[in-house]
Motif scaffolding. Structure first.
Motif, PDB file in Angstrom:
ATOM      1  N   TYR A  75       4.318  -1.183   4.078  1.00  0.00           N
ATOM      2  CA  TYR A  75       3.015  -1.506   4.671  1.00  0.00           C
ATOM      3  C   TYR A  75       2.185  -2.244   3.633  1.00  0.00           C
ATOM      4  O   TYR A  75       1.977  -1.755   2.524  1.00  0.00           O
ATOM      5  CB  TYR A  75       2.292  -0.234   5.118  1.00  0.00           C
ATOM      6  CG  TYR A  75       3.026   0.528   6.195  1.00  0.00           C
ATOM      7  CD1 TYR A  75       2.729   0.342   7.542  1.00  0.00           C
ATOM      8  CD2 TYR A  75       4.020   1.449   5.857  1.00  0.00           C
ATOM      9  CE1 TYR A  75       3.403   1.045   8.530  1.00  0.00           C
ATOM     10  CE2 TYR A  75       4.696   2.164   6.845  1.00  0.00           C
ATOM     11  CZ  TYR A  75       4.386   1.953   8.168  1.00  0.00           C
ATOM     12  OH  TYR A  75       5.052   2.662   9.148  1.00  0.00           O
ATOM     13  N   LYS A  76       1.693  -3.431   4.016  1.00  0.00           N
ATOM     14  CA  LYS A  76       0.953  -4.263   3.083  1.00  0.00           C
ATOM     15  C   LYS A  76      -0.432  -4.569   3.624  1.00  0.00           C
ATOM     16  O   LYS A  76      -0.684  -4.498   4.832  1.00  0.00           O
ATOM     17  CB  LYS A  76       1.713  -5.570   2.813  1.00  0.00           C
ATOM     18  CG  LYS A  76       3.133  -5.373   2.277  1.00  0.00           C
ATOM     19  CD  LYS A  76       3.781  -6.692   1.916  1.00  0.00           C
ATOM     20  CE  LYS A  76       3.187  -7.297   0.676  1.00  0.00           C
ATOM     21  NZ  LYS A  76       3.917  -8.491   0.205  1.00  0.00           N
ATOM     22  N   ILE A 123      -2.390   8.703   0.256  1.00  0.00           N
ATOM     23  CA  ILE A 123      -1.913   7.327   0.324  1.00  0.00           C
ATOM     24  C   ILE A 123      -2.994   6.383  -0.192  1.00  0.00           C
ATOM     25  O   ILE A 123      -2.728   5.482  -1.007  1.00  0.00           O
ATOM     26  CB  ILE A 123      -1.520   6.960   1.766  1.00  0.00           C
ATOM     27  CG1 ILE A 123      -0.247   7.712   2.176  1.00  0.00           C
ATOM     28  CG2 ILE A 123      -1.323   5.450   1.915  1.00  0.00           C
ATOM     29  CD1 ILE A 123       0.184   7.466   3.606  1.00  0.00           C
ATOM     30  N   VAL A 124      -4.231   6.596   0.262  1.00  0.00           N
ATOM     31  CA  VAL A 124      -5.337   5.752  -0.196  1.00  0.00           C
ATOM     32  C   VAL A 124      -5.566   5.939  -1.690  1.00  0.00           C
ATOM     33  O   VAL A 124      -5.681   4.966  -2.448  1.00  0.00           O
ATOM     34  CB  VAL A 124      -6.622   6.075   0.594  1.00  0.00           C
ATOM     35  CG1 VAL A 124      -7.805   5.287   0.038  1.00  0.00           C
ATOM     36  CG2 VAL A 124      -6.439   5.773   2.080  1.00  0.00           C
ATOM     37  N   SER A 125      -5.606   7.196  -2.133  1.00  0.00           N
ATOM     38  CA  SER A 125      -5.822   7.475  -3.560  1.00  0.00           C
ATOM     39  C   SER A 125      -4.723   6.851  -4.405  1.00  0.00           C
ATOM     40  O   SER A 125      -4.987   6.264  -5.467  1.00  0.00           O
ATOM     41  CB  SER A 125      -5.863   8.987  -3.801  1.00  0.00           C
ATOM     42  OG  SER A 125      -6.832   9.608  -2.996  1.00  0.00           O
ATOM     43  N   GLY A 126      -3.465   6.996  -3.952  1.00  0.00           N
ATOM     44  CA  GLY A 126      -2.336   6.451  -4.697  1.00  0.00           C
ATOM     45  C   GLY A 126      -2.359   4.942  -4.765  1.00  0.00           C
ATOM     46  O   GLY A 126      -2.041   4.351  -5.806  1.00  0.00           O
ATOM     47  N   ALA A 127      -2.747   4.297  -3.665  1.00  0.00           N
ATOM     48  CA  ALA A 127      -2.814   2.838  -3.652  1.00  0.00           C
ATOM     49  C   ALA A 127      -3.911   2.343  -4.587  1.00  0.00           C
ATOM     50  O   ALA A 127      -3.712   1.402  -5.363  1.00  0.00           O
ATOM     51  CB  ALA A 127      -3.067   2.346  -2.226  1.00  0.00           C
ATOM     52  N   VAL A 128      -5.071   2.966  -4.540  1.00  0.00           N
ATOM     53  CA  VAL A 128      -6.173   2.567  -5.417  1.00  0.00           C
ATOM     54  C   VAL A 128      -5.773   2.741  -6.875  1.00  0.00           C
ATOM     55  O   VAL A 128      -6.029   1.874  -7.718  1.00  0.00           O
ATOM     56  CB  VAL A 128      -7.445   3.394  -5.096  1.00  0.00           C
ATOM     57  CG1 VAL A 128      -8.511   3.206  -6.177  1.00  0.00           C
ATOM     58  CG2 VAL A 128      -8.003   3.001  -3.737  1.00  0.00           C
ATOM     59  N   ILE A 130       0.834  -1.205   0.000  1.00  0.00           N
ATOM     60  CA  ILE A 130       0.000   0.000   0.000  1.00  0.00           C
ATOM     61  C   ILE A 130       0.865   1.249   0.000  1.00  0.00           C
ATOM     62  O   ILE A 130       0.615   2.200  -0.753  1.00  0.00           O
ATOM     63  CB  ILE A 130      -0.954  -0.006   1.212  1.00  0.00           C
ATOM     64  CG1 ILE A 130      -1.961  -1.142   1.057  1.00  0.00           C
ATOM     65  CG2 ILE A 130      -1.647   1.343   1.377  1.00  0.00           C
ATOM     66  CD1 ILE A 130      -2.809  -1.379   2.272  1.00  0.00           C
ATOM     67  N   VAL A 131       1.912   1.250   0.821  1.00  0.00           N
ATOM     68  CA  VAL A 131       2.776   2.423   0.916  1.00  0.00           C
ATOM     69  C   VAL A 131       4.103   1.997   1.536  1.00  0.00           C
ATOM     70  O   VAL A 131       4.162   1.055   2.333  1.00  0.00           O
ATOM     71  CB  VAL A 131       2.114   3.537   1.757  1.00  0.00           C
ATOM     72  CG1 VAL A 131       1.913   3.101   3.205  1.00  0.00           C
ATOM     73  CG2 VAL A 131       2.886   4.844   1.678  1.00  0.00           C
ATOM     74  N   THR A 132       5.152   2.695   1.155  1.00  0.00           N
ATOM     75  CA  THR A 132       6.469   2.477   1.747  1.00  0.00           C
ATOM     76  C   THR A 132       6.970   3.805   2.290  1.00  0.00           C
ATOM     77  O   THR A 132       6.873   4.834   1.610  1.00  0.00           O
ATOM     78  CB  THR A 132       7.470   1.936   0.706  1.00  0.00           C
ATOM     79  OG1 THR A 132       6.966   0.710   0.166  1.00  0.00           O
ATOM     80  CG2 THR A 132       8.833   1.693   1.330  1.00  0.00           C
ATOM     81  N   ALA A 133       7.473   3.795   3.523  1.00  0.00           N
ATOM     82  CA  ALA A 133       8.016   5.008   4.145  1.00  0.00           C
ATOM     83  C   ALA A 133       9.525   4.840   4.311  1.00  0.00           C
ATOM     84  O   ALA A 133      10.009   3.787   4.719  1.00  0.00           O
ATOM     85  CB  ALA A 133       7.371   5.247   5.501  1.00  0.00           C
ATOM     86  N   TYR A 144       6.039   6.493  -0.310  1.00  0.00           N
ATOM     87  CA  TYR A 144       6.045   6.120  -1.720  1.00  0.00           C
ATOM     88  C   TYR A 144       4.867   5.190  -2.002  1.00  0.00           C
ATOM     89  O   TYR A 144       4.596   4.261  -1.235  1.00  0.00           O
ATOM     90  CB  TYR A 144       7.370   5.432  -2.084  1.00  0.00           C
ATOM     91  CG  TYR A 144       8.567   6.318  -1.854  1.00  0.00           C
ATOM     92  CD1 TYR A 144       9.106   7.084  -2.877  1.00  0.00           C
ATOM     93  CD2 TYR A 144       9.154   6.414  -0.591  1.00  0.00           C
ATOM     94  CE1 TYR A 144      10.188   7.927  -2.653  1.00  0.00           C
ATOM     95  CE2 TYR A 144      10.230   7.259  -0.358  1.00  0.00           C
ATOM     96  CZ  TYR A 144      10.745   8.009  -1.392  1.00  0.00           C
ATOM     97  OH  TYR A 144      11.815   8.839  -1.167  1.00  0.00           O
ATOM     98  N   THR A 145       4.161   5.458  -3.088  1.00  0.00           N
ATOM     99  CA  THR A 145       3.004   4.653  -3.456  1.00  0.00           C
ATOM    100  C   THR A 145       3.467   3.286  -3.967  1.00  0.00           C
ATOM    101  O   THR A 145       4.661   3.063  -4.170  1.00  0.00           O
ATOM    102  CB  THR A 145       2.172   5.372  -4.532  1.00  0.00           C
ATOM    103  OG1 THR A 145       2.946   5.428  -5.741  1.00  0.00           O
ATOM    104  CG2 THR A 145       1.789   6.780  -4.088  1.00  0.00           C
ATOM    105  N   PRO A 146       2.541   2.346  -4.212  1.00  0.00           N
ATOM    106  CA  PRO A 146       2.952   0.994  -4.640  1.00  0.00           C
ATOM    107  C   PRO A 146       3.839   0.968  -5.882  1.00  0.00           C
ATOM    108  O   PRO A 146       4.706   0.094  -6.008  1.00  0.00           O
ATOM    109  CB  PRO A 146       1.607   0.304  -4.906  1.00  0.00           C
ATOM    110  CG  PRO A 146       0.668   0.974  -3.957  1.00  0.00           C
ATOM    111  CD  PRO A 146       1.095   2.409  -3.928  1.00  0.00           C
TER     112      PRO A 146
END
Length: 612
Positions: free
Chosen positions: A288-289, A316-321, A275-278, A363-365
């Motif tokens: 984060y998965k 983060i949500v928008s980028g993951a979707v 989902i996101v990487t920090a 960072y997004t997926p």
């Protein structure tokens, strides 16, 4: 580090010993820390620990009101700071996590008279609204203490207190046949732990058989994912044939907890998806998965609504979707979200203080960072670019609603530059669609966003709409949304504005505040002929603005309808009504109702990600 600490210790010691007046060393240190953090970026700061805990939990002991100062005429703010149509005359309303209108809001440039009472901007459902408080009410006294002359913070603190206690208010309200000062009455409110829901509205749209769910998520607090999940389950059970599409509204969502963003994303994306990487200088990369099956079946169409106020965790949500091709992103205007790709840490310090500072970028997926600004601390001594200097001279007040900080704001020590187009990199979504970094999330579909007309901006920002609404309620009865106004409401409003302007309570030419500066500069330079030309320009400007009563009648009617209705209906009900005229939401419905359109937007490299 040791040399820096010794330098600070020596300076503080000398000040304590020799400064002309007595000093508070703790206060000096707090000021120094605030300045130090403020030189880094817009998001690093010192705050009271309790204040930060409240922001994270979404809870506080109070009555559930948002209050603000009434507007009075001045040269006024730039109309660019007026973000939304319809709430009428108090500038951009603070979010539901604000108990008082924040400093630096679009009311800057206006003044509060000594005898004016604070005004209610919002009364939360389940709290003050249910007890009888309404938008537009004026709080005259709190527990017998008049509010005239008190600051907003003073009034806020008087309203708040220990849960299970009561507070008595003297309130003035404009009602049918009341006088200019309204009808005064007493009301007692219960103080409770106010929990501001992250999901503000959740409803089925259209015919129940269509099964289209609308969920408005306004923040990412501790319970955001649970609230979204419960809302979708409730709507699923209410739809006779189950859900056939979901609209997730993240417009104006400023973000919140990283963990909540991951949890909300997990409701919509496939299991085991990144989902996101920090990652940061002293922050080891953390990925984060999604560790569970999504609540939404993957083949169930999803549309996410975003705008320039969609930031941080909401991105983060928008980028993951978007990167996982789990749904379609629908934006407005240029289609970009705010562009905050930074992660903050909060450390509680001694004395009830907390330090919030940036520790990583996310960072997004697909691997992109959507941060739209590069920041350099004051210690780097970076010279601002010409474009930054222009922004500093022309930008509206820093910190206005929906705009966390204007570039080049003089109150901060850092400099910032936008990520240049030639520095942006292209990444691929799961199915091969091209997406770029460095400028927020760019929507797959963009809806036109005509700017608020100058006349409407001027009338909202100077309180004319809000004050007219007060007068309207004294002479008319409210019927329903869409019928909230007499056939002559626009004519009545035009006459009201004329009276305000004649009385000196309104300056239409304040939409261009630079005129006053230019005129003053010309007069100081003894250039009287040129100064007179500015006066002629004012007359022409005023004449053009007045023509807006004919050109902007639809926009003005909608604005007045919103302002009048907000005096009578709760915010959740208002939002449901607004969706009928919401072009962005209507576009989302078109996509959900046309499966071929939805699928084509997610087909990979062959799909045009800028369709409109």
């Amino acid at each position: 580090m040791r040399e820096a600490l010794l330098l600070y210790q020596d300076a503080l010691t000398d000040l304590e010993r020799y400064y002309v007046d007595d000093l508070d060393a703790k206060k000096l240190t707090s000021t120094a820390l605030q300045a130090m953090l403020g030189s880094l970026d817009p998001y690093s700061s010192m705050q009271k620990a309790e204040q930060l805990r409240e922001q994270v939990s979404g809870r506080y002991g109070g009555v559930g009101l948002v209050i603000a100062e009434p507007l009075r005429v001045s040269d006024g703010p730039s109309p660019a700071t007026v973000r939304s149509k319809g709430r009428g005359g108090l500038g951009a309303a603070p979010g539901a996590d604000e108990a008082a209108q924040p400093k630096g809001s679009p009311t800057a440039g206006t003044t509060r008279t000594e005898d004016s009472a604070v005004v209610v901007l919002n009364a939360f459902e389940g709290y003050a609204f249910d007890a009888g408080m309404r938008v537009g009410d004026r709080i005259v006294a709190v527990d017998g203490t008049p509010t005239a002359g008190l600051s907003l913070d003073d009034v806020r603190d008087m309203l708040r207190g220990a849960p299970d206690t009561k507070v008595a208010l003297r309130v003035a309200r404009d009602v049918l046949k009341s006088g200019p000062k309204g009808e005064e009455f007493d009301i007692t409110l219960d103080r409770r732990v106010v929990k501001m829901d992250d999901v503000r509205v959740a409803t089925l749209w259209g015919r129940k058989e269509e099964g289209i769910a609308y969920v408005q998520l306004t923040n990412f607090g501790e319970t955001a994912a649970r609230e979204v999940a419960q809302s979708l389950l409730r709507l699923e059970s209410a739809a006779p044939e189950g859900l056939k599409g979901i609209v997730l509204d993240l417009r104006g969502n400023p973000g919140g907890l990283l963990t909540s963003a991951v949890e909300v994303s997990s409701l919509f994306v496939p299991k085991d998806s990144t989902i996101v990487t920090a990652e940061g200088r002293a922050f080891n990369p953390v990925r984060y998965k999604s560790i569970s099956e999504p609540l939404r079946p993957i083949n169930l169409p999803l549309v996410v609504l975003v705008n320039s106020g969609t930031a941080s965790a909401a991105e983060i949500v928008s980028g993951a979707v978007q990167d996982l091709d789990a749904g379609v992103i629908v934006g407005i205007g240029d289609g970009r979200t705010f562009g905050k790709g930074l992660v903050q840490e909060v450390e509680e310090l001694e004395g009830g203080e907390s330090m919030k500072y940036t520790i990583a970028k996310y960072y997004t997926p697909s691997g992109r960072c959507i941060q739209s600004d590069n920041y350099k601390s004051a210690s780097a001594k970076v010279k601002p670019t010409p474009s930054e200097q222009a922004d500093k001279a022309l930008s509206p007040d820093a910190g206005t609603a929906g705009e966390p900080l204007s570039r080049g704001a003089p109150s901060r020590g850092f400099t910032s530059t936008k990520v240049a187009d030639d520095e942006k990199k292209t990444f691929q979504t799961r199915t091969g669609r091209s997406v770029r970094d460095g400028g927020g999330i760019e929507a797959d579909v963009k809806v036109a966003n005509p700017p608020l007309a100058p006349l409407t901006s001027a009338l909202i920002s100077q309180g004319a709409v809000f004050d007219f609404t007060s007068e309207w309620t004294r002479h008319h009865e409210f019927s329903s949304y869409g019928n909230s106004g007499t056939p002559n409401v626009l004519k009545e409003f035009e006459e009201f504005v004329k009276r305000r302007e004649k009385a000196g309570l309104l300056k239409l030419d304040a939409v261009v505040p630079q005129l006053s500066e230019i005129e003053a500069g010309l007069r100081d330079a003894k250039l009287t002929a040129s100064a007179a030309e500015v006066g002629n320009l004012r007359k022409a400007l005023r004449q053009e603005l007045w023509s807006g009563f004919k050109k902007e009648h639809d926009e003005l009617r909608f604005t007045l309808q919103e302002a009048i209705t907000s005096r009578y209906l709760p915010e959740g009900m208002l939002q449901r009504y607004r969706l009928n005229e919401d072009t962005q939401f209507q576009k989302a419905l078109d996509i959900l109702r046309t499966r071929g359109m939805y699928d084509s937007l997610l087909q990979g490299a062959a799909a045009d990600s800028s369709q409109s």
